[in-house]
Design an enzyme around this catalytic site. Structure first.
Site, short mmCIF file in Angstrom:
data_model
loop_
_atom_site.label_atom_id
_atom_site.label_comp_id
_atom_site.label_asym_id
_atom_site.label_seq_id
_atom_site.Cartn_x
_atom_site.Cartn_y
_atom_site.Cartn_z
N HIS A 52 75.78 16.53 -48.13
CA HIS A 52 75.56 17.89 -47.61
C HIS A 52 74.71 18.69 -48.59
O HIS A 52 74.42 18.23 -49.69
CB HIS A 52 76.88 18.59 -47.26
CG HIS A 52 77.75 18.94 -48.43
ND1 HIS A 52 78.39 17.99 -49.19
CD2 HIS A 52 78.10 20.14 -48.97
CE1 HIS A 52 79.09 18.59 -50.14
NE2 HIS A 52 78.93 19.91 -50.03
N HIS A 54 74.90 21.50 -50.45
CA HIS A 54 75.29 22.36 -51.58
C HIS A 54 74.66 21.90 -52.90
O HIS A 54 74.49 20.70 -53.14
CB HIS A 54 76.82 22.41 -51.71
CG HIS A 54 77.46 23.25 -50.64
ND1 HIS A 54 78.79 23.14 -50.29
CD2 HIS A 54 76.93 24.22 -49.84
CE1 HIS A 54 79.05 24.02 -49.32
NE2 HIS A 54 77.94 24.67 -49.02
N ASP A 56 75.63 21.67 -55.95
CA ASP A 56 76.32 20.73 -56.84
C ASP A 56 76.28 19.30 -56.30
O ASP A 56 76.82 18.38 -56.92
CB ASP A 56 77.77 21.18 -57.12
CG ASP A 56 78.65 21.20 -55.88
OD1 ASP A 56 78.20 21.70 -54.84
OD2 ASP A 56 79.80 20.73 -55.96
N HIS A 57 75.61 19.09 -55.16
CA HIS A 57 75.44 17.75 -54.59
C HIS A 57 73.98 17.31 -54.54
O HIS A 57 73.71 16.12 -54.41
CB HIS A 57 76.07 17.70 -53.19
CG HIS A 57 77.55 17.97 -53.22
ND1 HIS A 57 78.49 16.99 -52.99
CD2 HIS A 57 78.24 19.09 -53.53
CE1 HIS A 57 79.70 17.52 -53.14
NE2 HIS A 57 79.58 18.79 -53.47
N HIS A 108 83.15 21.63 -43.57
CA HIS A 108 82.80 22.26 -44.86
C HIS A 108 81.41 22.87 -44.73
O HIS A 108 81.19 24.04 -45.04
CB HIS A 108 82.88 21.20 -45.96
CG HIS A 108 82.48 21.68 -47.32
ND1 HIS A 108 83.17 22.61 -48.03
CD2 HIS A 108 81.43 21.32 -48.11
CE1 HIS A 108 82.57 22.82 -49.21
NE2 HIS A 108 81.51 22.05 -49.27
N ASP A 130 82.47 16.68 -49.68
CA ASP A 130 83.49 17.73 -49.80
C ASP A 130 84.31 17.89 -48.52
O ASP A 130 84.86 18.96 -48.26
CB ASP A 130 82.84 19.08 -50.14
CG ASP A 130 82.37 19.15 -51.58
OD1 ASP A 130 82.68 18.25 -52.37
OD2 ASP A 130 81.66 20.13 -51.92
#
Ligand code: ZN
Ligand code: FE
Length: 258
Positions: A52, A54, A56-57, A108, A130
């Site tokens: 996904h 975000h 932090d990914h 999410h 997540d």
């Protein structure tokens, strides 16, 4: 196959799967830990898988792509660093001689996907981003409780011995909440001791297993009467026969739980 959980930020894991020559990384929020692991082990990066959008990914995607030339795979319905090969439910990724099946798991984020490999030494393997955590689930930033319930139902239906590679070390705080929801769940109490011992040694609690999560994770147990009753204790108007409504109450309760 070797599976490594590379720590990043404060509580992320960047999953690196390798056969001692070639490797795949999932959700590289940072490039550095991945480049270091590749170099130390003499590995060639074959693919970058993203669940996904975000930061932090995906934060390390561009640097890793430039450094290794590895192709990037990601969710068709989300905006991630281009160019990438767009995937959705039913897509397949062939890498390291393995086949990964793609599942749509919105909740999410709106276009979140998961990668499932049914056949591998060591058992089936799931990269779920997540969506599912050990003892918990992701926050509903872009999806509805009904979408998340359907996504979690899909994951819970995978073979029990599936290894679950979640992307955050949230287990102990999730289990604290789980114990409040289901204080009489013996499997849960046993798992808490197990995870506390791992964390005391500085070890990851992950990967988990689907069969275990079905037994201890309240978000996979929204049809259990004890879980539904606890949810209604928090939000009295909850329709306890509606799994998505129970999930919605649990998620709101968890958001304010300390
Ligand atoms: Zn996220
Ligand atoms: Fe995350």
């Amino acid at each position: 196959m070797n599976l490594l959980a590379l720590p990043a930020f404060t509580d992320n894991y960047l999953w690196l799967l390798h056969d001692t020559r070639q490797a795949v990384v999932v959700d590289p929020g940072q490039a550095e830990p991945v480049l270091q692991a590749l170099q130390e082990r003499g590995l060639q990066l074959q693919a970058i898988l993203v669940t996904h959008h975000h930061a932090d990914h995906v934060g390390g995607v561009d640097t890793l792509r430039k450094a290794t030339g590895a192709p990037v795979y990601g969710p068709a319905r989300e905006c991630i660093p281009a160019p990438f090969i767009p995937l959705s439910q039913g897509s397949r990724v062939e890498v390291l001689g393995l086949g990964f099946e793609v599942m749509d798991v919105p909740g999410h984020t709106a276009g979140h996907i998961a990668y499932f490999c049914p056949q591998m030494d060591g058992g089936p393997l799931l990269f779920c981003g997540d969506t599912l955590f050990s003892g918990g689930c992701g926050r509903l930033f872009e999806g509805t409780p009904a979408q998340m319930q359907a996504s979690l139902d899909q994951l819970a239906a995978l073979p029990g011995d599936t290894r679950v590679c979640c992307t955050h070390e949230y287990t102990l705080s999730n289990l604290k909440f789980a114990r409040t929801v289901e204080p009489g769940n013996a499997a849960l109490l046993q798992y808490i001791s197990h995870c506390e011992a791992l964390r005391a040694q500085g070890l990851p609690t992950l990967p988990s297993r689907i069969a275990l999560e079905r037994d201890i994770n309240p978000f996979l147990r929204t049809r259990e009467s004890a879980v539904a009753a606890a949810a209604a204790g928090f939000a009295p108007t909850t329709d306890t026969r509606n799994a998505a409504a129970v999930l919605a109450a649990l998620r709101e309760w968890k958001n304010e739980f300390r």
